[in-house]
Design a protein around this motif. Sequence first.
Motif, PDB file in Angstrom:
ATOM      1  N   TYR A  71       0.387   5.327   1.065  1.00  0.00           N
ATOM      2  CA  TYR A  71      -0.446   6.344   1.705  1.00  0.00           C
ATOM      3  C   TYR A  71       0.257   7.684   1.592  1.00  0.00           C
ATOM      4  N   PHE A 109       0.834  -1.195   0.000  1.00  0.00           N
ATOM      5  CA  PHE A 109       0.000   0.000   0.000  1.00  0.00           C
ATOM      6  C   PHE A 109       0.871   1.248   0.000  1.00  0.00           C
ATOM      7  N   MET A 140     -12.414  -5.095  10.788  1.00  0.00           N
ATOM      8  CA  MET A 140     -11.124  -4.878  11.423  1.00  0.00           C
ATOM      9  C   MET A 140     -10.979  -3.449  11.931  1.00  0.00           C
ATOM     10  N   ALA A 194      -4.145  12.860   8.925  1.00  0.00           N
ATOM     11  CA  ALA A 194      -4.136  11.404   8.887  1.00  0.00           C
ATOM     12  C   ALA A 194      -3.622  10.910   7.536  1.00  0.00           C
ATOM     13  N   PRO A 195      -3.063   9.717   7.499  1.00  0.00           N
ATOM     14  CA  PRO A 195      -2.680   9.134   6.203  1.00  0.00           C
ATOM     15  C   PRO A 195      -3.918   8.877   5.354  1.00  0.00           C
ATOM     16  N   ASN A 217      -8.538  -5.377   1.661  1.00  0.00           N
ATOM     17  CA  ASN A 217      -7.340  -5.176   2.465  1.00  0.00           C
ATOM     18  C   ASN A 217      -7.084  -3.722   2.808  1.00  0.00           C
ATOM     19  N   ILE A 218      -7.823  -2.810   2.210  1.00  0.00           N
ATOM     20  CA  ILE A 218      -7.512  -1.395   2.370  1.00  0.00           C
ATOM     21  C   ILE A 218      -7.923  -0.905   3.744  1.00  0.00           C
ATOM     22  N   GLN A 219      -7.040  -0.165   4.392  1.00  0.00           N
ATOM     23  CA  GLN A 219      -7.345   0.446   5.681  1.00  0.00           C
ATOM     24  C   GLN A 219      -7.483   1.945   5.531  1.00  0.00           C
ATOM     25  N   TYR A 220      -8.406   2.489   6.300  1.00  0.00           N
ATOM     26  CA  TYR A 220      -8.636   3.926   6.329  1.00  0.00           C
ATOM     27  C   TYR A 220      -8.401   4.418   7.747  1.00  0.00           C
ATOM     28  N   PHE A 221      -7.823   5.629   7.822  1.00  0.00           N
ATOM     29  CA  PHE A 221      -7.382   6.147   9.103  1.00  0.00           C
ATOM     30  C   PHE A 221      -8.250   7.280   9.612  1.00  0.00           C
ATOM     31  N   PHE A 237      -7.859  -1.181  14.095  1.00  0.00           N
ATOM     32  CA  PHE A 237      -6.484  -1.216  14.584  1.00  0.00           C
ATOM     33  C   PHE A 237      -6.149   0.104  15.263  1.00  0.00           C
ATOM     34  N   LEU A 286       2.135  -0.294  14.669  1.00  0.00           N
ATOM     35  CA  LEU A 286       0.903  -0.917  15.118  1.00  0.00           C
ATOM     36  C   LEU A 286       0.993  -1.253  16.601  1.00  0.00           C
TER      37      LEU A 286
END
Lengths: 110, 113
Positions: free
Chosen positions: A35, A33, B31, A42-43, B100-104, B33, B45
Amino acid sequence: GQNIDQPTEMTATEGAIVQINCTYQTSGFNGLFWYQQHAGEAPTFLSYNVLDGLEEKGRFSSFLSRSKGYSYLLLKELQMKDSASYLCAVNPSNTGKLIFGQGTTLQVKP
Amino acid sequence: SAVISQKPSRDICQRGTSLTIQCQVDSQVTMMFWYRQQPGQSLTLIATANQGSEATYESGFVIDKFPISRPNLTFSTLTVSNMSPEDSSIYLCSVGPSGNIQYFGAGTRLSVL
């Protein structure tokens, strides 16, 4: 161990093209990924590669070679607002956890 | 994507005290985190917040220092306990609503005096 390497800093000129490299050594691989993170923010997600090859999304493209443990982020037609940190991250398993590189701070100059 | 609300956005705390950070998502996510970003550093993490069970901590992070709750699929909290100046960081929650993509979230800027 897990290791992700990126250059610490890069400088480029407005309107130019810049390539940010990322090499990784991880226990497994379930996707890479990129970012973008502006200072104090935030990223934000830019791109995702899980198969070899190039993924293009507007001015941004990302490339992956799994055999070489290598990726790059290509930014075209640079704008001043592209000045930010660019984070390379690998998902080494199917747990969803991400391991981040140290990030590359890009400064775009007029 | 998902809309993530993180509170507080920033705080200044005295050493020895505790701070609880909240993360609220506008939709159910599998998910969640928690990450820490120390000054000038990248993201590390802390733990995976598991719904209805104890969080899964990464090496170097323990439950007594960073207790985490996740009562449902849209909400989680991270507590930074018995704070010291070394805990001064940005704390971010992330969610993986699909794939699989994560957002913050926007992060919590913590300064410990």
